[in-house]
Enzyme design. Structure first.
Site, mmCIF file in Angstrom:
data_model
loop_
_atom_site.group_PDB
_atom_site.id
_atom_site.type_symbol
_atom_site.label_atom_id
_atom_site.label_comp_id
_atom_site.label_asym_id
_atom_site.label_seq_id
_atom_site.Cartn_x
_atom_site.Cartn_y
_atom_site.Cartn_z
ATOM 1 N N GLY A 233 61.771 13.576 49.206
ATOM 2 C CA GLY A 233 62.484 12.671 48.304
ATOM 3 C C GLY A 233 61.697 11.396 48.128
ATOM 4 N N VAL B 64 61.137 8.857 50.092
ATOM 5 C CA VAL B 64 60.236 8.511 51.198
ATOM 6 C C VAL B 64 59.214 9.622 51.427
ATOM 7 C CG1 VAL B 64 60.087 7.976 53.658
ATOM 8 C CG2 VAL B 64 61.993 7.080 52.318
ATOM 9 N N LYS C 79 74.837 0.589 60.182
ATOM 10 C CA LYS C 79 74.569 1.612 59.175
ATOM 11 C C LYS C 79 75.889 1.973 58.508
ATOM 12 C CE LYS C 79 71.112 4.269 57.719
ATOM 13 N NZ LYS C 79 69.699 3.960 57.517
ATOM 14 N N GLY D 191 61.658 17.270 53.673
ATOM 15 C CA GLY D 191 62.368 16.417 52.714
ATOM 16 C C GLY D 191 61.383 15.611 51.893
HETATM 17 N N1 LIG Z 1 64.920 5.301 51.252
HETATM 18 C C1 LIG Z 1 64.632 4.434 52.206
HETATM 19 O O1 LIG Z 1 64.156 3.321 51.951
HETATM 20 C C2 LIG Z 1 64.852 4.769 53.651
HETATM 21 C C3 LIG Z 1 64.778 3.724 54.594
HETATM 22 C C4 LIG Z 1 64.897 4.031 55.956
HETATM 23 C C5 LIG Z 1 65.082 5.347 56.329
HETATM 24 N N2 LIG Z 1 65.165 6.320 55.386
HETATM 25 C C6 LIG Z 1 65.350 7.702 55.855
HETATM 26 O O2 LIG Z 1 64.342 8.543 55.297
HETATM 27 C C7 LIG Z 1 64.887 9.853 55.072
HETATM 28 C C8 LIG Z 1 64.690 10.257 53.615
HETATM 29 O O3 LIG Z 1 65.345 9.301 52.774
HETATM 30 P P1 LIG Z 1 65.098 9.258 51.199
HETATM 31 O O4 LIG Z 1 65.592 7.941 50.728
HETATM 32 O O5 LIG Z 1 63.711 9.696 50.899
HETATM 33 O O6 LIG Z 1 66.126 10.364 50.718
HETATM 34 P P2 LIG Z 1 66.109 11.232 49.368
HETATM 35 O O7 LIG Z 1 67.524 11.602 49.116
HETATM 36 O O8 LIG Z 1 65.332 10.554 48.283
HETATM 37 O O9 LIG Z 1 65.286 12.535 49.766
HETATM 38 C C9 LIG Z 1 65.770 13.500 50.637
HETATM 39 C C10 LIG Z 1 65.007 14.802 50.340
HETATM 40 O O10 LIG Z 1 65.332 15.749 51.345
HETATM 41 C C11 LIG Z 1 65.624 16.995 50.738
HETATM 42 N N3 LIG Z 1 66.500 17.717 51.674
HETATM 43 C C12 LIG Z 1 67.829 17.595 51.849
HETATM 44 N N4 LIG Z 1 68.233 18.422 52.828
HETATM 45 C C13 LIG Z 1 67.127 19.056 53.284
HETATM 46 C C14 LIG Z 1 66.889 20.024 54.299
HETATM 47 N N5 LIG Z 1 67.881 20.518 55.062
HETATM 48 N N6 LIG Z 1 65.622 20.451 54.515
HETATM 49 C C15 LIG Z 1 64.599 19.964 53.762
HETATM 50 N N7 LIG Z 1 64.776 19.039 52.781
HETATM 51 C C16 LIG Z 1 66.012 18.604 52.558
HETATM 52 C C17 LIG Z 1 66.246 16.615 49.406
HETATM 53 O O11 LIG Z 1 66.179 17.680 48.489
HETATM 54 C C18 LIG Z 1 65.372 15.418 48.996
HETATM 55 O O12 LIG Z 1 64.214 15.833 48.321
HETATM 56 C C19 LIG Z 1 66.359 9.772 55.493
HETATM 57 O O13 LIG Z 1 66.481 10.210 56.827
HETATM 58 C C20 LIG Z 1 66.667 8.294 55.396
HETATM 59 O O14 LIG Z 1 67.725 7.918 56.247
HETATM 60 C C21 LIG Z 1 65.042 6.073 54.073
#
Ligand SMILES: NC(=O)c1ccc[n+]([C@@H]2O[C@H](COP(=O)([O-])OP(=O)(O)OC[C@H]3O[C@@H](n4cnc5c(N)ncnc54)[C@H](O)[C@@H]3O)[C@@H](O)[C@H]2O)c1
Length: 235
Positions: free
Chosen positions: A187, A189, A80, A185
């Site tokens: 976002g 995902v 990572k 969160g």
């Molecule tokens: N994007 C991917 O393909 C992917 C793949 C594997 C794992 N992940 C994991 O999934 C999770 C989300 O990733 P993502 O790509 O959707 O990220 P993202 O940045 O698109 O979304 C994150 C969301 O969380 C919100 N946020 C931030 N801090 C917060 C808090 N303290 N409380 C509540 N909400 C909060 C943000 O405002 C945002 O809406 C992460 O843990 C990431 O490691 C993502």
């Protein structure tokens, strides 16, 4: 952190610290295991209080990637990367100035220096465009438009089917009808996951730090908004 003694470091093969003065890039790449193949795992940029917090995060996540990749039966190890938000970006990981492309090219050089032991991809706050800029300096990156693209819809799907398997085991039925699910969160995902859960009949409790996102979730899914500090115990 006293690295070698720390529980998060345990059994990591190597941890690499990179800095690039012209772009202000500071990144850590952790390779937990290459036993099954090159270490695959995304790269995230979030606001860390300091480099010690970033190190703890990357160690924890890279170990998780070894477990995820091996459980999925892939010939891949786990790794990572985390990038600190550079000075001058207003502490905003989504900062969109011209320096952004240069920083990701510098990060691509860092990945390339590991000779393929680590393969990177998108994670929090990293876009397909960022990955495309990494690709200008290394071929060890996935999640490009020319390949599988943004992995987040598949990530959400993976979470959804995983949850369905869990509820089938716990409740004897894989129906979400009448169940309440908390999502922290919303976002790339989390939002997609909420769409799937809503369609499947689940009631949603949601938390985010962006008010506008919460208002959309309330309007689109009838979600109940919960404070981020209470979401883990919300019922
Ligand atoms: N994007 C991917 O393909 C992917 C793949 C594997 C794992 N992940 C994991 O999934 C999770 C989300 O990733 P993502 O790509 O959707 O990220 P993202 O940045 O698109 O979304 C994150 C969301 O969380 C919100 N946020 C931030 N801090 C917060 C808090 N303290 N409380 C509540 N909400 C909060 C943000 O405002 C945002 O809406 C992460 O843990 C990431 O490691 C993502």
């Amino acid at each position: 952190m006293s690295v070698f003694e720390d529980v998060a470091f345990r059994r990591h093969q190597s941890v690499h610290f990179f800095s690039d003065e012209p772009t202000g890039m500071q990144a850590i790449i952790a390779i937990h295991s290459t036993d099954l193949g090159p270490a695959l795992g995304g790269c995230r940029m979030v606001r860390y209080a300091d480099s010690s917090e970033a190190l703890t995060d990357v160690l924890r996540l890279s170990r998780g990637m070894s477990l995820k990749n091996s459980l999925a039966g892939l010939d891949l190890g786990g790794g990572k990367a985390v990038i600190m938000v550079p000075d001058g970006w207003n502490n905003d990981p989504r900062y969109d100035g011209p320096e952004r492309a240069r920083l990701f090219r510098a990060f691509g050089r860092a990945v390339d220096s590991l000779g393929g032991r680590y393969i990177t991809a998108e994670d929090m706050n990293i876009s397909v465009e960022d990955a495309t800029n990494m690709r200008k300096s290394t071929r060890h990156v996935v999640g490009l438009d020319s390949g599988m693209g943004d992995p987040s819809p598949l990530t959400a799907q993976g979470v959804f089917v995983g949850m369905r398997a869990c509820i089938a085991r716990a409740f004897g039925s894989d129906s979400f009808d009448g169940l309440t699910v908390a999502v922290q969160g919303l976002g790339k995902v989390g939002w997609r996951l909420c769409e799937d859960l809503h369609k499947a009949g689940a009631k949603l409790l949601v938390a985010d730090i962006v008010e506008e996102t919460l208002a959309r979730a309330k309007a689109e899914f009838g979600a109940q908004i919960v404070d981020k500090d209470d979401i883990v115990t919300a019922k």
